[in-house]
Design a protein around this motif. Sequence first.
Motif, mmCIF file in Angstrom:
data_model
loop_
_atom_site.group_PDB
_atom_site.id
_atom_site.type_symbol
_atom_site.label_atom_id
_atom_site.label_comp_id
_atom_site.label_asym_id
_atom_site.label_seq_id
_atom_site.Cartn_x
_atom_site.Cartn_y
_atom_site.Cartn_z
ATOM 1 N N THR A 1 -5.529 -4.727 -0.738
ATOM 2 C CA THR A 1 -6.171 -4.336 -1.542
ATOM 3 C C THR A 1 -7.423 -4.938 -1.202
ATOM 4 O OG1 THR A 1 -3.690 -4.524 -2.695
ATOM 5 C CG2 THR A 1 -4.984 -4.162 -3.789
ATOM 6 N N SER B 1 -5.337 5.306 -6.421
ATOM 7 C CA SER B 1 -4.731 6.327 -7.155
ATOM 8 C C SER B 1 -3.414 7.938 -5.986
ATOM 9 C CB SER B 1 -4.196 6.873 -8.075
ATOM 10 O OG SER B 1 -5.126 5.958 -9.093
ATOM 11 N N GLU C 1 -11.192 3.623 3.077
ATOM 12 C CA GLU C 1 -10.725 2.549 2.478
ATOM 13 C C GLU C 1 -12.696 1.253 2.843
ATOM 14 O OE1 GLU C 1 -7.484 0.528 3.596
ATOM 15 O OE2 GLU C 1 -6.109 2.055 2.244
ATOM 16 N N LEU D 1 -9.404 -5.627 -9.261
ATOM 17 C CA LEU D 1 -8.525 -5.222 -8.437
ATOM 18 C C LEU D 1 -8.935 -3.584 -8.592
ATOM 19 C CD1 LEU D 1 -4.551 -5.678 -7.896
ATOM 20 C CD2 LEU D 1 -5.821 -2.592 -8.033
ATOM 21 N N SER E 1 -7.924 -0.044 -7.077
ATOM 22 C CA SER E 1 -6.662 1.261 -6.203
ATOM 23 C C SER E 1 -6.800 2.280 -6.402
ATOM 24 C CB SER E 1 -5.356 0.793 -7.124
ATOM 25 O OG SER E 1 -4.269 1.577 -7.053
ATOM 26 N N GLU F 1 -0.508 -2.972 -11.179
ATOM 27 C CA GLU F 1 -1.234 -2.180 -10.545
ATOM 28 C C GLU F 1 0.570 -1.461 -10.052
ATOM 29 O OE1 GLU F 1 -2.015 -0.479 -6.729
ATOM 30 O OE2 GLU F 1 -0.739 -2.231 -6.934
ATOM 31 N N ARG F 2 1.427 -2.521 -9.821
ATOM 32 C CA ARG F 2 2.310 -1.582 -9.438
ATOM 33 C C ARG F 2 3.518 -0.646 -10.000
ATOM 34 N NH1 ARG F 2 6.689 -3.160 -5.671
ATOM 35 N NH2 ARG F 2 8.732 -2.707 -6.905
ATOM 36 N N LYS G 1 2.128 5.955 -4.386
ATOM 37 C CA LYS G 1 0.861 5.416 -5.584
ATOM 38 C C LYS G 1 0.528 6.500 -6.651
ATOM 39 C CE LYS G 1 -1.640 3.678 -1.958
ATOM 40 N NZ LYS G 1 -4.001 3.590 -0.841
#
Length: 750
Positions: free
Chosen positions: A444, A403, A418, A399, A401, A509-510, A614
Amino acid sequence: MKLRHTLRIKMIIGFVIVIAPLVSFLSYLNYYSMEMIRAQAAQAKNDLLQVYFDGIDKNIDRVSDFLYKLVLNDPDLKSLGLHPYASRDYIFAKYLLMGKLGVELEEFPDAENFFVYRTDRDEFIATSQFQDKFLNNFDLPAFKETIRADRTDRWIIVRSRQEAALIKLVPADVNLVAGAWIRLDRLIAPLQSVESVEGSESEAVILSREGEALTPSRFATNGLTAPETGHTYSEAIGPDKRKFLVIAKQSELAPFTIAVSIPEQQLFRSLLFYQKAIYLIPLAAALIIVLFIAVLQNVVYKPMRTLLRGMAKVGKGDLSVTLHSSDKGELGYVLNSFNEMVARIREIDIWETQRPVIIDKFWQDLLSGRQLLNVERLETMISLFKKPLASDGFVIPILISASQWKQHISAEDETTMEYALRNAAGDIVLNGLSGDVIQDRNGTIFALVYLEADAAGKLETIQAQIDRNCASYLDACLQYFCSSLCCYVGEPSPLLKLSETYYALLELERHHVTAANTVYYQKDMKSFSAQLPSLYWLPDWAIPFKFGKWDSVREKLEETFGRLEQGVPPAKEAMEGIYYGTLYTLYTIFHENGIPVYSVYQAADLNPPAPPLKSVLQLKRWTFAVVHKGIPCFQQTDQQHDGIVAKIMNYVAAHLKDDLSREELAEKVYLNPSYLSRLFKKETGQSLSDYIGQVRMEEARRLLSQTNMKIVQVAEESGYRNVSHFTKMFKRMTGVTPQEYRSKYLGDIG
C-alpha cells in the motif's frame, strides 16, 4: 580521445623537440668536420700538384727552348733547305741532324723524341725507334695531316691507337717543321707512383681541356670533372658507386690537366666515426626515441592508461574497478589513492542506492509497530536520512488506494503502474511539502508529510496544500494512468505514535469501497459497523444458470449488486462473501454436471493474481464475466444451437464484404468468442474462419463466371482488400489464378 591529444603523443613530441636540436647540432658538427678534412686533403693535394706542375712546366719550357734554338741556329737543319733533295750534301746533313737529335734527347727525360718533318717530300727525320713507334702506334697519315694543318707555335695533343702524346711544332721554313714528342703516361708516371703507395687507392690521370681522360683511369672516358674556378675540389661517383674527392691542376703551357681522385673511404679511414656518423646519428636518435617510448610505456604511459581507463569506468558508473600496479613511486601512490577513492565512492554509492530501501524498511517497521524506538535512536536514524524531520516533529500519513483500473491490465502491468503511481505521488502530492513516499509491507502506498514541532499555526495552510495536491494527483492518475484512486489523509501524529494513525487509515480504506477519485480525511470519518447483505441470492441465480437462462441470471445479479451499491458504505466482508460464494457455486454446478471447470475457464479467470475486491464495480465486472462465460455449457437444445449457427451463417452471407472477426460474430449472438468457435465447429465440422473463407471463394467463383467485373472488384465484393492476397488464397483453394479460372470457364462455355 583523439590521438594527438593523448599523453603519449604529447610526451613524444616534447622529447623530439628537446632532442632534435641536439641531433641537428651533432649532424652539423659531423658534416663540418668532414668538410674540413676534405678541404685539408684537397689543399695538400693542390700543393703537391703545384710542385709537380712546376717541374713539368719547366721541362716542357726547356723542350720548347731547344726547338727554337734548333730552328734558329742549327746549320744542319738549314742545310736541308739549301741542298738539293737526296744529294750527297743533303744526305750528309740529314744524318748529322739525326745524330744530333739522338744525343740531345738524353738531356730531356720527359721527351720521347725529337723529329723534323719535310712536308714537300713527306719525310720524317728522326731516330729509327721513333719511326717504328709511329708505324705501330700512330695513324701516320693522320699525323702528317695534323702537321700540315696546324703549324702554329703551340703544344697540341695527338691520340694514337694505344696512347696519347703531347706534340710541339716549330716551323723552320716553308717545307720544314721541327717538333718534339712527349708521352703523357711518362709525364704522369712519377705522380702515379706517389699516389699508388701501399694501401692507397688514389689515382692520377691526365685530362684534356674537354675533360676526356688521356691516360688509363678507373673512371669512364668523361667520368671526371675538374673543379670549377674558385673551388679546391669536386666530387665524383666511381664505377663501384663509391664517392671520390677530385683535385685537379691545369698546365699553363700545354692543353691538359692533371687530376687526382681519392676515395672518401680512404680519406676517412683513420676517422671512421666521421665517415659513418652521418648515418649513425639519425639511427642513434631513432633508437633513443624507441627506448624512450619503451621506458615511457612501462614507467608512465601504462600506469596512466590504467588510471584513465579506471576513471572512464567510474564515469560510466562501474565502481567494481580496482587498479593494480607494481610501481612503488609516485604513480603507484596515485593508483593506490584512486583505489581508496573508488572504495569510498562505492560505500557512498551503496548507501545512496540502498537508502530508499532502508527508508522504506524504517517506516514499515515504525508504522507496523515492530521496531521499538526511543528518542535517541530515532534521532540517529533520522540523521542518516538527511531529511528535515526532528524526533519531536509530526507526520501526516496519506494512504493512496487504487480503486479500479479503467482498462484490463495484467498482474505484471499492475505492478508497473503501482510504481508509476508512487513516483507521481512524490512529484504531485508532496509538491511544496517535505516528506517521502513509501510502501508498507502489503504494497500500500503512503505519502508521509513531515511537520516541525511548532507547525500548529501552519496546519490549516498545510492541509489546504495537501487537499490541492491530492486533487491534482487524482486527476492526473485518471487522465494518464486510467486509474481511479482515493486518498485518505490522516491526523498529524508524533513519530512514536504514528502506527495508531496507520492502522486507522487501513481500516478506513478497507470498508470504503464504493467511492472513487475522492480525498477523505480521517477527522471527518466516523467508525461504522456495516450490515452484511444476505447471500440468499446464490440459489436464485444458480437455478437458471443450470438451465442456461442468461436473462434470468443477469436479472438476479443486477438486483444483488444494486442493493450492494446502496450501502453507506458496504462492508468489505460482504464483497468477499460474494466473491468466494460465486466461485463455490460455479465449481459445484460444473461438478454436478460432469463438466471440467478448466475446460471452460482459464486459471486466471477464476483465480486472478489480485482478488477483485477494491471496489463494487470491479467485483461486478468480474462476476458478470465468469458467469456469462460458463452459461453456454448449459444452454441445452440442439435446436438452439442450430438457430445460433444459422444466424451466424446468415450474418456472414449478408456482410461478406466487411471485415468479419470472431469477436464481432460472438457479440451478435451474445456468446463468448471461444465458445462460439467450439459450437460452430461441433455443428458444421469446420472452423468459423474456414467457413468464412469458403463462402468468400464461392462468391468469387460466381462473380468470375457470371459477371464482367475486374479482378479488383471481384476481390472487394468477396471481402478481400488486397488483390495479391486474394489471388494467393484463390489459387490455394482452386489450384488456378482468378484470370486462369475466368479464361478456362469462358473457354468451356464456348
